[in-house]
Design an enzyme around this catalytic site. Structure first.
Site, PDB file in Angstrom:
ATOM      1  N   VAL A  11       0.838  -1.199   0.000  1.00 39.28           N
ATOM      2  CA  VAL A  11       0.000   0.000   0.000  1.00 39.28           C
ATOM      3  C   VAL A  11       0.873   1.250   0.000  1.00 39.28           C
ATOM      4  CG1 VAL A  11      -1.677   1.324   1.332  1.00 39.28           C
ATOM      5  CG2 VAL A  11      -1.926  -1.149   1.119  1.00 39.28           C
TER       6      VAL A  11
ATOM      7  N   GLU B 184      -0.900   4.838  -5.711  1.00 37.76           N
ATOM      8  CA  GLU B 184      -2.230   4.620  -6.289  1.00 37.76           C
ATOM      9  C   GLU B 184      -3.010   5.922  -6.462  1.00 37.76           C
ATOM     10  OE1 GLU B 184      -1.331   3.653  -3.320  1.00 37.76           O
ATOM     11  OE2 GLU B 184      -2.847   4.165  -1.829  1.00 37.76           O
TER      12      GLU B 184
ATOM     13  N   ASP C 242      -3.932  34.121 -36.758  1.00 34.22           N
ATOM     14  CA  ASP C 242      -4.654  34.970 -37.696  1.00 34.22           C
ATOM     15  C   ASP C 242      -4.373  36.413 -37.381  1.00 34.22           C
ATOM     16  OD1 ASP C 242      -6.067  33.222 -39.172  1.00 34.22           O
ATOM     17  OD2 ASP C 242      -7.870  33.268 -37.918  1.00 34.22           O
TER      18      ASP C 242
END
Ligand code: ADP
Ligand code: MG
Length: 809
Positions: free
Chosen positions: A257, A262, A304
């Protein structure tokens, strides 16, 4: 047309407000039902479906079975904490991603009560009259009652991408794109009753993983694999040493763990999603998580001119006439803008011209139009002259108009245009464009059998000023500081483009090129100079594709703006396609980002935000992974040295909360580095070899320090409980200093990070000194001297960081 209208109980004026309300009540909203988000309870329960959590529960049951009630309780508590943390993270990121989807509102233009208005397309109902223009996305299934050269791209339904011609009484389908022409349709079906609605469930796509997420995911998997192998090895070794099965099992599971990051994917999504909502606040709507990462590494922005760098507020300031009256007449009639309360509505070039010409008295009836397009750069209208021959008015790019002129009109006297008058006109065009004006040429002819836009008669020129946006120059400067090149791509005249580009600092030492010149170049020739070109003038939309490809091929991350239908392929091709808020639906759909305010400066803001997010992701990835590596290395080390394990299961679970919890989370919301926009762009990769080596070194420093102190404590015959408490506390302090190492050098104080660090520290004190917690965590009180040692040793991670930074420099 009448019978189509009556079929849907509609009229030429459109529906009345009351009819609309009634029908909305009857038929519902024009909405394609999205997949429902995962319900909360399911989201919560899903968190339990995880190997680690499962193993923890097994460990708790085993502990309970052998009468170790406290451990069983604590492990269950840890399970609950983990589940809640996972749930909150997942919930927040789901919410954030969802709210971003709602930022993109689809609109439709309808005629109701004889008035034209723009509405949210969800409010469309049966019988509504929808006005379609080039570049629109059809908002519902419609039957056409008017169609002018209307073609439609139905590939979203049929998979075939050629343009389909549509005439009156033909049906056009929801979600198809209008490629050219315009028309009006009556709504036949809405929402789930439309063709797409019926197949909607099939085509609903899942959110794709971004490359970064995939990469971090892979790293997580690799790390998990290593952790699991280590855990199994430890499990076997400890068993061989004669430690009882259940205890060993609990240790192995807790280690897994602690060693597996995780929480990483959830923090990642959340950080990206929060970044997206931050960008949305400054009017940049990012459509995909992916673009957020890519934005940060942008190396070139192709922009542009009109409306992005300039205001798109056109005013005629210079003119040249050979026949003023006729020019004004053309200006007024060959025009699609309207003026309402002094504001021009519609095309702004038309608007500027109309304001100048509106007092001219002439109202010939228009019978046909060849719309303006960015390839021809002209617009033509045909008018009837009271039953006599029709007259044709053309306006557009002056050198193109001039090319098509055979005659010239000197106040009513028509002559063949000779070289001399041509030269005068060209000089005028050059002069006006040199003043940064958009020049429009005007011409006419009486209709004959020949091509409409040939053999025209020239009448004059108008020069329109379009002021640069006020933040544009600063934004260009910011880009240059940040190592991002800015290139202007425009359909306008070379001279006009250059003057504006020079004023904005876009054109400096580089060169300019026109679309025609670009066409002449071979790919090699073009690539050789591509880097040097700062202004592209008189460009046709399809050439944008070539520009993007060339720039990308030399390793650039290219952001490109566009607004029309023809820009869509280039927007797709660009690393970051940027559409204008008032651009066409087609452009918006192909883009990765939409600028609600059409402003160049917003792109730069988004890049800045992208860089900040990129930095923050790097922060918590480095932090989390290095602590995971540290934990694994510590355990491997002690095991190899034949020492007892330095942490017990409950302590490991607590370490995991410190490592994946608040300190890691707060690293995701650090402020922008001071030099964020003063350093060159970094290209994409977060997990470079360099980073991995840094992570490994940090992990090693932590492991060596922890093992050394632990071994020393054992060697001076401290109780095992004391040695473990000191090792455990040292490891926690390492994490806190390690988190501090990742702090941003920012003007924004790292308040949350500091709070998280202090909070974790205070909790650690409780764990060591509170008798009840001492029982749970098997800790003992430690002395001031021990603290001095812990702080000094933990401090080595800060020194290591400083050395690594220096070496890298
Ligand atoms: P930009 O890249 O700056 O947006 P456009 O594609 O809008 O340029 O325009 C390109 C050229 O087309 C202009 O320089 C002008 O010569 C011509 N043009 C633009 N608008 C109109 C108009 N409403 N009528 C006629 N010609 C136009
Ligand atoms: Mg334009």
């Amino acid at each position: 047309m009448e019978n189509v209208l009556s079929q849907f109980d509609s009229s030429k004026e459109g529906l009345s407000k009351n009819e609309v309300l009634e029908r909305q009540k009857e038929y519902g909203l024009n909405k394609i039902e999205e997949k429902k988000p995962t319900p909360l309870i399911k989201l919560f329960l899903i968190q339990f479906v995880d190997i680690l959590i499962g193993l923890l529960i097994v460990a708790a049951i085993a502990a309970y079975a052998i009468g170790d009630v406290i451990d069983a309780g604590v492990i269950m508590l840890a399970v609950l904490l983990n589940v809640i943390m996972g749930f909150i993270q997942e919930y927040r990121s789901q919410k954030a991603v969802e709210s971003l989807k709602n930022l993109i509102v689809k609109t439709a233009v309808v005629k109701r009560e004889n008035k034209i208005e723009q509405i949210n397309s969800e409010e469309l109902t049966i019988g509504d009259l929808v006005i379609l223009e080039e570049g629109d996305k059809v908002p519902a299934d419609l039957i056409l009652i008017e169609a002018n050269n209307l073609t439609c791209d139905e590939s979203s339904l049929t998979g075939e991408s050629e343009a389909v011609k549509k005439d009156i009484e033909d049906e056009v389908y929801m979600d198809c794109n209008i490629l050219s022409g315009n028309g009006i349709g009556v709504v036949k079906a809405i929402g789930m009753k439309t063709h797409v609605g019926e197949i909607a469930e099939v085509v609903q796509e899942d959110d794709e993983d971004t490359p970064l997420k995939a990469k971090v995911g892979r790293l997580g998997k690799t790390l998990s694999l290593i952790a699991i192998i280590v855990c199994i090895a430890i499990f076997i070794l400890e068993l061989l040493k004669g430690i009882p099965l259940v205890e060993t099992f609990m240790t192995a599971v807790s280690l897994a763990v602690a060693a597996i990051p995780e929480g990483l994917p959830a923090v990642l999504t959340l950080t990206l999603a929060l970044g997206m909502s931050e960008m949305a606040k400054s009017q940049a709507i990012v459509k995909r998580l992916l673009s957020v990462e890519t934005l940060g590494s942008c190396t070139i922005i192709c922009s542009d001119k009109t409306g992005t760098l300039t205001e798109n507020r056109m005013t005629v300031v210079e003119s040249y006439f050979t026949n003023e009256d006729r020019t004004l007449e053309i200006g007024k009639l060959c025009n699609n803008a309207t003026i309402s309360n002094g504001e021009a509505i519609g095309d702004q070039t038309d608007g500027g011209i109309l304001k100048f010409c509106q007092n001219h008295k002439s109202d010939l009836r228009r019978i046909d139009e060849i719309p303006l397009d960015s390839n021809r750069k002209m617009m033509t209208t045909v008018h009837s002259l009271n039953g006599e021959k029709n007259i044709i008015f053309t306006k557009g790019a002056p050198e193109i108009i001039l090319d098509k002129c055979k005659y010239i009109d000197y106040d009513g006297t028509i002559k063949i245009i000779d070289a001399e008058s041509k030269e005068i006109i060209i000089k005028k065009i050059d002069e006006m464009s040199g003043h940064a004006l958009r020049v429009i040429g005007f011409a006419y002819k009486f209709e004959d059998d020949h091509d409409t836009e040939e053999n025209l008669t020239f009448t004059g020129l108008l020069g329109l000023a379009d002021p640069p946006k006020k933040d544009a120059k600063k934004a260009v400067d910011d880009c240059l500081q940040a190592g991002i090149k800015v290139k202007m791509i425009t359909g306008d005249h070379e001279k006009t483009a250059c003057s504006i580009a020079r004023n904005l600092g876009i054109l400096t030492t580089g060169r300019t090129i026109t679309g025609d010149q670009l066409e002449e170049l071979t790919t090699e020739e073009y690539l050789a100079i591509a880097d040097d070109i700062q202004v592209y003038a008189r460009v046709k939309p399809k050439q944008k594709m070539r520009i993007v490809e060339a720039l990308k091929s030399s390793g650039n991350i290219v952001a490109m703006t566009g607004d029309g239908v023809n820009d869509a392929p280039a927007l797709k091709k660009a690393s970051i396609g940027v559409a204008m808020g008032d651009g066409t639906d087609v452009a918006k759909e192909s883009a990765d980002m939409i600028l609600e305010n059409n402003d160049f400066a917003t792109i730069v803001k988004a890049v800045k935000e992208g860089r900040k997010i990129y930095d923050n992701i790097k922060r918590f990835v480095k932090f989390q992974v290095s602590t995971n590596v540290g934990a694994i290395l510590t355990i491997i080390g002690t095991s190899l040295l034949n020492l007892p394990l330095p942490f017990n299961p409950v302590q490991l679970l607590w370490l995991n909360i410190v490592m994946d919890g608040p300190p890691a989370q707060t690293l995701g919301i650090e402020g922008a580095e001071k030099d964020l926009m003063h350093r060159p762009p970094e290209t994409g990769d977060i997990l470079t070899r360099k980073t991995l080596i840094e992570i490994l070194i940090s992990g090693l420093v932590m492991a060596i320090g922890t093992i050394a102190v632990f071994a020393y404590q054992l060697s001076i015959k401290s109780s095992e409980s004391k040695a473990m408490t000191i090792a455990f506390t040292l490891f926690v302090m390492y994490q806190l200093f390690n988190a501090y190492n990742r702090k941003a050098d920012s003007d924004k104080p790292s308040t949350y990070l500091y709070l998280a660090i202090i909070l974790s520290f205070l909790l650690q004190l409780l764990i060591i000194y509170l008798p009840q917690l001492q029982i749970i965590f098997r800790t003992t009180s430690i002395s001031l001297i021990d603290w001095v040692v812990i702080i000094i040793v933990a401090f080595t991670i800060i020194i290591a960081e400083k050395i690594m930074k220096r070496v890298i420099k």
